[in-house]
Motif scaffolding. Structure first.
Motif, PDB file in Angstrom:
ATOM      1  N   MET A 175      -2.702  -6.201   0.989  1.00 38.08           N
ATOM      2  CA  MET A 175      -2.304  -5.964  -0.401  1.00 38.08           C
ATOM      3  C   MET A 175      -2.097  -7.280  -1.145  1.00 38.08           C
ATOM      4  N   VAL A 178      -5.413  -8.526  -2.218  1.00 40.29           N
ATOM      5  CA  VAL A 178      -5.844  -7.825  -3.433  1.00 40.29           C
ATOM      6  C   VAL A 178      -5.146  -8.405  -4.657  1.00 40.29           C
ATOM      7  N   VAL A 188      -8.216  -2.382  -8.339  1.00 42.93           N
ATOM      8  CA  VAL A 188      -7.707  -1.561  -7.230  1.00 42.93           C
ATOM      9  C   VAL A 188      -6.360  -0.963  -7.634  1.00 42.93           C
ATOM     10  N   GLN A 190      -4.864   1.717  -5.575  1.00 42.21           N
ATOM     11  CA  GLN A 190      -4.140   2.202  -4.405  1.00 42.21           C
ATOM     12  C   GLN A 190      -4.884   1.835  -3.125  1.00 42.21           C
ATOM     13  N   VAL A 191      -4.091   1.569  -2.079  1.00 43.64           N
ATOM     14  CA  VAL A 191      -4.646   1.279  -0.749  1.00 43.64           C
ATOM     15  C   VAL A 191      -4.244   2.419   0.174  1.00 43.64           C
ATOM     16  N   TYR A 199      -8.647   0.471   6.086  1.00 47.66           N
ATOM     17  CA  TYR A 199      -8.126   0.499   4.721  1.00 47.66           C
ATOM     18  C   TYR A 199      -9.196   0.975   3.755  1.00 47.66           C
ATOM     19  N   PHE A 201      -9.781   1.696  -0.480  1.00 42.47           N
ATOM     20  CA  PHE A 201      -9.246   1.459  -1.824  1.00 42.47           C
ATOM     21  C   PHE A 201      -9.710   2.554  -2.779  1.00 42.47           C
TER      22      PHE A 201
END
Length: 258
Positions: A175, A178, A188, A190-191, A199, A201
């Motif tokens: 995160m 990102v 992005v 949400q992960v 993972y 996205f």
């Protein structure tokens, strides 16, 4: 003789100054508190620390109605109680020469919210500091959810030993990658962590999913994602895809809708 008189005069002058200083110090500490000024440092007007509730805590601890003389104000106890707030990172409290009790609080500044497999969440700042949920305030941050396993009652920092064998350290690193990338940070939203600890996205303004895979080569994968999405910007062909996969060397593999 003149030298002795000069010494006596100097001694009397110093004594008078000390007496005057002592008087003002005595007056200051026996004066009443004239006001309470609370300042909370944070990025938004509203935050995790409630202004009204915090002011009431200050009034209760200091008992400014009955114990309103300066020397009776328990400054150290006040700092300790306010610092115990889990969303507070620093507290300064002092009484200025005008008799005003100044309280300055620094609030945490999380950059992500992470949910575990039991749908319990924590907030994390850029340095890995962990903070609990707050029912009264929900900032708009990058979110992670899915099958990540980690406790939410330990707090501290993601680098603490209690999290070493959990999914939290790697998820935090992904995160932060990102958030550190200008393009990824803006696209992005949400992960997601799947059952195999890969993972995925979800993006703003499109239904396409990005299959990011594991935490290896994060920067290279983000570069490929940025290059592909910028290249496809405005191309109607992108609406035919359900996902793009970044796990292949030097290429992006797209999955079309059936």
């Amino acid at each position: 003789m003149r030298k002795i008189l000069n010494i006596l005069l100097l001694t009397l002058t110093l004594s008078a100054l000390l007496a005057l200083c002592g008087y003002y110090v005595y007056q200051h500490f026996t004066d009443n508190i004239s006001d309470v000024e609370l300042s909370i440092s944070r990025n938004n007007e509203k935050g995790f620390v409630d202004d009204i509730a915090t002011r009431q805590v200050i009034m209760n601890i200091c008992d400014t109605i009955n114990n309103n003389q300066i020397y009776m104000i328990p400054i150290d106890s006040l700092r300790d109680v306010l610092a115990a707030n889990p969303w507070t990172t620093n507290v300064e409290a002092s009484i200025n020469l005008k008799g005003v009790l100044d309280v300055d609080i620094e609030e945490c500044n999380p950059v992500m919210r992470v949910y575990n497999i039991n749908n319990k969440s924590i907030y994390i700042d850029k340095d890995g500091g962990i903070y609990p949920e707050n029912r009264n305030y929900t900032p708009h941050l990058l979110i992670a959810s899915g099958h990540a396993k980690f406790p939410v009652d330990k707090l501290g920092n993601v680098n603490d030993s209690v999290y070493a064998d959990t999914d939290l350290p790697e998820l935090y690193e992904i995160m932060m990658s990102v958030l550190s990338d200008d393009y990824a940070r803006n696209c992005v939203k949400q992960v997601y962590v799947d059952r195999n600890k890969n993972y995925i996205f979800s993006l703003n303004n499109t239904d396409i999913f990005v299959i990011f895979g594991d935490g290896n080569n994060a920067d290279d994968k983000l570069f490929k994602m940025r290059h592909f999405l910028k290249k496809m910007l405005g191309n109607p062909e992108i609406d035919n895809y359900t996902s793009i996969n970044l796990n292949f060397s030097n290429q992006v593999v797209c999955t079309k809708k059936k």
